[in-house]
Write a protein that holds these residues in place. Structure first.
Motif, short mmCIF file in Angstrom:
data_model
loop_
_atom_site.label_atom_id
_atom_site.label_comp_id
_atom_site.label_asym_id
_atom_site.label_seq_id
_atom_site.Cartn_x
_atom_site.Cartn_y
_atom_site.Cartn_z
N MET A 1 10.73 14.36 8.40
CA MET A 1 9.85 14.25 9.52
C MET A 1 8.55 14.08 8.64
N GLY A 2 7.63 15.07 8.48
CA GLY A 2 6.76 15.73 8.02
C GLY A 2 6.23 14.29 7.41
N ARG A 3 6.70 13.07 6.56
CA ARG A 3 6.24 12.65 5.80
C ARG A 3 5.54 10.96 6.52
N ASP A 4 7.01 10.77 7.80
CA ASP A 4 7.04 9.87 8.09
C ASP A 4 5.68 9.81 9.49
N LYS A 5 5.06 11.02 10.08
CA LYS A 5 4.12 11.39 10.74
C LYS A 5 2.31 11.35 9.71
N ARG A 6 2.75 11.69 8.36
CA ARG A 6 1.29 11.53 7.50
C ARG A 6 1.17 9.54 7.70
N LEU A 7 2.35 8.91 6.73
CA LEU A 7 2.69 7.49 6.78
C LEU A 7 1.79 7.16 8.57
N GLU A 8 2.19 7.10 9.24
CA GLU A 8 1.96 6.99 10.84
C GLU A 8 -0.37 7.42 10.92
N TYR A 9 0.18 8.65 10.55
CA TYR A 9 -1.46 9.17 10.13
C TYR A 9 -2.40 7.75 10.13
N ALA A 10 -2.15 7.45 8.15
CA ALA A 10 -2.84 6.77 7.21
C ALA A 10 -3.31 5.86 7.37
N ALA A 11 -1.92 4.70 8.88
CA ALA A 11 -1.76 3.68 8.65
C ALA A 11 -2.96 3.40 9.89
N SER A 12 -2.80 5.24 10.29
CA SER A 12 -4.23 4.50 12.21
C SER A 12 -5.59 4.21 10.98
N PHE A 13 -6.03 4.43 10.23
CA PHE A 13 -7.33 3.98 10.02
C PHE A 13 -7.93 3.36 9.44
N GLN A 14 -8.85 3.12 9.75
CA GLN A 14 -9.39 1.93 10.30
C GLN A 14 -10.89 1.72 8.66
N SER A 15 -11.27 0.35 8.44
CA SER A 15 -11.51 -0.27 7.52
C SER A 15 -13.61 0.28 8.09
N CYS A 16 -14.30 0.89 7.53
CA CYS A 16 -15.49 0.57 7.35
C CYS A 16 -16.72 -0.05 7.00
N TYR A 17 -16.17 -0.28 6.01
CA TYR A 17 -16.70 -1.55 5.45
C TYR A 17 -15.77 -2.58 4.60
N PHE A 18 -16.61 -4.05 4.53
CA PHE A 18 -15.48 -4.74 4.03
C PHE A 18 -16.66 -5.79 3.17
N PHE A 19 -16.44 -6.58 1.92
CA PHE A 19 -17.19 -7.33 1.63
C PHE A 19 -16.26 -8.25 0.31
N ARG A 20 -16.61 -9.60 0.44
CA ARG A 20 -15.17 -10.27 -0.37
C ARG A 20 -16.22 -11.56 -1.02
N LEU A 21 -16.18 -11.83 -2.36
CA LEU A 21 -16.77 -13.06 -2.72
C LEU A 21 -16.20 -14.03 -2.91
N LEU A 22 -16.33 -15.76 -2.04
CA LEU A 22 -15.26 -16.43 -1.88
C LEU A 22 -15.72 -17.31 -3.25
N TYR A 23 -14.29 -17.80 -4.12
CA TYR A 23 -14.84 -19.04 -4.48
C TYR A 23 -13.70 -20.18 -4.37
N TYR A 24 -14.19 -21.18 -5.67
CA TYR A 24 -13.42 -21.96 -5.19
C TYR A 24 -12.08 -22.35 -5.92
N MET A 25 -11.04 -22.79 -4.87
CA MET A 25 -9.55 -22.40 -5.13
C MET A 25 -9.59 -22.34 -6.63
N GLY A 26 -8.23 -21.44 -7.50
CA GLY A 26 -8.60 -21.32 -8.39
C GLY A 26 -9.79 -21.07 -9.54
N THR A 27 -10.27 -20.29 -8.92
CA THR A 27 -11.24 -20.50 -10.06
C THR A 27 -11.64 -19.02 -10.07
N GLN A 28 -13.47 -18.63 -10.73
CA GLN A 28 -13.61 -17.17 -10.72
C GLN A 28 -15.55 -17.96 -10.57
#
Length: 99
Positions: A1-28
């Motif tokens: 029961m304790g592990r389920d609560k911890r996983l539920e709590y961790a799943a409730s977090f929201q990202s505060c920052y996101f950054f991703r570069l975009l490339y043409y498909m299949g390339t870097q």
């Protein structure tokens, strides 16, 4: 029961920052743009533009309330409008436009 609560709590977090570069498909390389989000603002889609001086800059193309999927990103780069229902074509489109 304790592990389920911890996983539920961790799943409730929201990202505060996101950054991703975009490339043409299949390339870097080359970089075609970037996605950025800084809480509490929206996701912003940028396009990379090369300047004649050899520098680069990023111009904003669109904003999204939630993380955009690949179709939304591609449509923004192609300049297609968002959130429009598919309109009937041909004779049915003509008749529905009149009526």
């Amino acid at each position: 029961m304790g592990r389920d609560k911890r996983l539920e709590y961790a799943a409730s977090f929201q990202s505060c920052y996101f950054f991703r570069l975009l490339y043409y498909m299949g390339t870097q390389y080359p970089i075609m743009g970037a996605i950025r989000m800084s809480y509490p603002y929206r996701y912003e889609l940028y396009k990379r533009v090369d300047e004649p001086s050899g520098n680069e800059k990023y111009i904003i193309l669109s904003t999204f309330p939630e993380k955009p999927n690949s179709d939304e990103i591609n449509n923004a780069f192609l300049g297609k409008p968002r959130n429009q229902d598919k309109k009937p074509a041909g004779i049915w489109g003509f008749l529905s436009g009149i009526l």
